[in-house]
Design a protein around this motif. Structure first.
Motif, PDB file in Angstrom:
ATOM      1  N   ARG A   2       0.834  -1.191   0.000  1.00 29.44           N
ATOM      2  CA  ARG A   2       0.000   0.000   0.000  1.00 29.44           C
ATOM      3  C   ARG A   2       0.872   1.246   0.000  1.00 29.44           C
ATOM      4  NH1 ARG A   2      -2.153  -0.182   6.154  1.00 29.44           N
ATOM      5  NH2 ARG A   2      -0.306   0.666   7.088  1.00 29.44           N
ATOM      6  N   ASP A   3       0.288   2.311  -0.469  1.00 27.90           N
ATOM      7  CA  ASP A   3       0.974   3.594  -0.418  1.00 27.90           C
ATOM      8  C   ASP A   3       1.010   4.084   1.018  1.00 27.90           C
ATOM      9  OD1 ASP A   3       1.248   3.633  -3.186  1.00 27.90           O
ATOM     10  OD2 ASP A   3      -0.701   4.599  -3.451  1.00 27.90           O
ATOM     11  N   THR A   4       2.011   4.895   1.332  1.00 27.31           N
ATOM     12  CA  THR A   4       2.137   5.393   2.698  1.00 27.31           C
ATOM     13  C   THR A   4       1.089   6.442   3.032  1.00 27.31           C
ATOM     14  OG1 THR A   4       3.783   6.994   1.950  1.00 27.31           O
ATOM     15  CG2 THR A   4       4.603   4.905   2.848  1.00 27.31           C
ATOM     16  N   ASN A   5       0.303   6.863   2.049  1.00 25.79           N
ATOM     17  CA  ASN A   5      -0.747   7.837   2.333  1.00 25.79           C
ATOM     18  C   ASN A   5      -2.080   7.165   2.632  1.00 25.79           C
ATOM     19  OD1 ASN A   5      -1.337   6.939  -0.234  1.00 25.79           O
ATOM     20  ND2 ASN A   5      -1.880   8.954  -1.022  1.00 25.79           N
ATOM     21  N   LYS A   6      -2.069   5.885   2.966  1.00 30.02           N
ATOM     22  CA  LYS A   6      -3.287   5.154   3.297  1.00 30.02           C
ATOM     23  C   LYS A   6      -3.137   4.519   4.678  1.00 30.02           C
ATOM     24  CE  LYS A   6      -4.431   4.159  -1.483  1.00 30.02           C
ATOM     25  NZ  LYS A   6      -3.395   5.037  -2.040  1.00 30.02           N
ATOM     26  N   VAL A   7      -4.232   4.496   5.417  1.00 32.93           N
ATOM     27  CA  VAL A   7      -4.247   3.899   6.754  1.00 32.93           C
ATOM     28  C   VAL A   7      -5.386   2.890   6.795  1.00 32.93           C
ATOM     29  CG1 VAL A   7      -4.584   4.348   9.216  1.00 32.93           C
ATOM     30  CG2 VAL A   7      -3.288   5.976   7.814  1.00 32.93           C
ATOM     31  N   PHE A   8      -5.078   1.663   7.185  1.00 37.74           N
ATOM     32  CA  PHE A   8      -6.099   0.630   7.344  1.00 37.74           C
ATOM     33  C   PHE A   8      -6.913   0.943   8.590  1.00 37.74           C
ATOM     34  CE2 PHE A   8      -7.380  -3.451   9.231  1.00 37.74           C
ATOM     35  CZ  PHE A   8      -8.154  -3.954   8.207  1.00 37.74           C
ATOM     36  N   HIS A   9      -8.217   0.657   8.547  1.00 40.66           N
ATOM     37  CA  HIS A   9      -9.143   0.956   9.641  1.00 40.66           C
ATOM     38  C   HIS A   9      -9.845  -0.339  10.047  1.00 40.66           C
ATOM     39  CE1 HIS A   9     -12.558   2.999  11.656  1.00 40.66           C
ATOM     40  NE2 HIS A   9     -13.261   2.040  11.102  1.00 40.66           N
ATOM     41  N   LEU A  10      -9.907  -0.605  11.337  1.00 39.33           N
ATOM     42  CA  LEU A  10     -10.615  -1.768  11.860  1.00 39.33           C
ATOM     43  C   LEU A  10     -11.451  -1.329  13.053  1.00 39.33           C
ATOM     44  CD1 LEU A  10     -10.996  -4.908  11.957  1.00 39.33           C
ATOM     45  CD2 LEU A  10      -9.094  -4.924  13.591  1.00 39.33           C
ATOM     46  N   ALA A  11     -12.717  -1.723  13.078  1.00 43.41           N
ATOM     47  CA  ALA A  11     -13.604  -1.433  14.209  1.00 43.41           C
ATOM     48  C   ALA A  11     -13.954  -2.750  14.894  1.00 43.41           C
ATOM     49  CB  ALA A  11     -14.872  -0.736  13.725  1.00 43.41           C
ATOM     50  N   ILE A  12     -13.816  -2.773  16.225  1.00 42.59           N
ATOM     51  CA  ILE A  12     -14.085  -3.975  17.007  1.00 42.59           C
ATOM     52  C   ILE A  12     -14.913  -3.608  18.239  1.00 42.59           C
ATOM     53  CG2 ILE A  12     -12.024  -5.216  16.221  1.00 42.59           C
ATOM     54  CD1 ILE A  12     -10.637  -4.355  18.818  1.00 42.59           C
ATOM     55  N   PRO A  13     -15.603  -4.595  18.827  1.00 41.58           N
ATOM     56  CA  PRO A  13     -16.387  -4.303  20.034  1.00 41.58           C
ATOM     57  C   PRO A  13     -15.519  -4.298  21.282  1.00 41.58           C
ATOM     58  CG  PRO A  13     -16.656  -6.600  19.441  1.00 41.58           C
ATOM     59  CD  PRO A  13     -15.802  -5.968  18.365  1.00 41.58           C
ATOM     60  N   CYS A  14     -15.948  -3.526  22.266  1.00 39.97           N
ATOM     61  CA  CYS A  14     -15.311  -3.608  23.585  1.00 39.97           C
ATOM     62  C   CYS A  14     -16.397  -3.555  24.652  1.00 39.97           C
ATOM     63  CB  CYS A  14     -14.256  -2.531  23.784  1.00 39.97           C
ATOM     64  SG  CYS A  14     -14.853  -0.868  24.072  1.00 39.97           S
ATOM     65  N   LYS A  15     -16.092  -4.137  25.810  1.00 32.92           N
ATOM     66  CA  LYS A  15     -17.094  -4.184  26.880  1.00 32.92           C
ATOM     67  C   LYS A  15     -16.995  -3.007  27.839  1.00 32.92           C
ATOM     68  CE  LYS A  15     -14.463  -7.296  29.795  1.00 32.92           C
ATOM     69  NZ  LYS A  15     -14.412  -8.520  30.544  1.00 32.92           N
ATOM     70  N   GLU A  16     -15.791  -2.384  27.894  1.00 30.34           N
ATOM     71  CA  GLU A  16     -15.583  -1.276  28.831  1.00 30.34           C
ATOM     72  C   GLU A  16     -14.430  -0.427  28.299  1.00 30.34           C
ATOM     73  OE1 GLU A  16     -14.794   1.251  31.860  1.00 30.34           O
ATOM     74  OE2 GLU A  16     -13.273  -0.271  31.497  1.00 30.34           O
ATOM     75  N   LEU A  17     -14.609   0.867  28.260  1.00 32.68           N
ATOM     76  CA  LEU A  17     -13.626   1.731  27.607  1.00 32.68           C
ATOM     77  C   LEU A  17     -12.321   1.880  28.381  1.00 32.68           C
ATOM     78  CD1 LEU A  17     -15.926   4.556  26.195  1.00 32.68           C
ATOM     79  CD2 LEU A  17     -14.958   2.602  24.972  1.00 32.68           C
ATOM     80  N   GLU A  18     -12.383   2.072  29.686  1.00 34.00           N
ATOM     81  CA  GLU A  18     -11.163   2.333  30.454  1.00 34.00           C
ATOM     82  C   GLU A  18     -10.191   1.163  30.426  1.00 34.00           C
ATOM     83  OE1 GLU A  18     -10.082   5.229  31.535  1.00 34.00           O
ATOM     84  OE2 GLU A  18     -11.927   6.077  30.745  1.00 34.00           O
ATOM     85  N   GLU A  19     -10.693  -0.061  30.614  1.00 33.63           N
ATOM     86  CA  GLU A  19      -9.799  -1.213  30.568  1.00 33.63           C
ATOM     87  C   GLU A  19      -9.240  -1.420  29.165  1.00 33.63           C
ATOM     88  OE1 GLU A  19     -11.866  -4.774  31.807  1.00 33.63           O
ATOM     89  OE2 GLU A  19     -13.288  -4.643  30.151  1.00 33.63           O
TER      90      GLU A  19
END
Length: 132
Positions: A2-19
């Motif tokens: 990939r070109d260095t001007n691209k960023v891969f994005h991944l969204a995942i679930p979490c149960k609690e933000l602080e941890e």
């Protein structure tokens, strides 16, 4: 590649933000943004967003087929992350191991498990042509 001007994005679930923030910061990921319902990290140059979704947590995670992670091109970077995980007592799902021993696609790998049971794989191929 990939070109260095691209960023891969991944969204995942979490149960609690602080941890979630504590885990990923210990791993060495920089917190980019934090909202009431999600946190965004610089995950080794790519973007991982952990969305608050306690109902979406996999209670019995398995390595295959669902995991994500980093394939290192430099062995020293692989070892640095491994040592960091050990020193910071991050939870391993699978200790360091060799896959496909003796074959061209032989690589070393380990898996971590985040507080929401998301599995992260880190690996290094001895033959750089096998990365893709």
């Amino acid at each position: 590649m990939r070109d260095t001007n691209k960023v891969f994005h991944l969204a995942i679930p979490c149960k609690e933000l602080e941890e979630t923030v504590l885990f990923y910061e210990k791993l060495g990921c920089k917190l980019a943004r934090k909202y009431d319902d999600r946190v965004t990290f610089n995950f080794f140059g790519d973007q991982v967003v952990c969305h608050l979704n306690p109902e979406g947590i996999d209670l019995s995670p398995k390595m295959y087929p669902r995991h994500y992670g980093i394939t290192f091109l430099e062995r020293s970077e692989f070892e640095e992350v491994l040592n960091n995980a050990i020193n910071r007592e991050l939870p391993f799902f699978q200790e360091k191991m060799v896959r496909f021993a003796g074959k061209r696609e032989e690589h070393i790998t380990f898996f971590l498990i985040d507080p929401s049971n998301n599995l992260l794989e880190f690996k290094y191929y001895h033959d750089p042509d096998m990365v893709y």
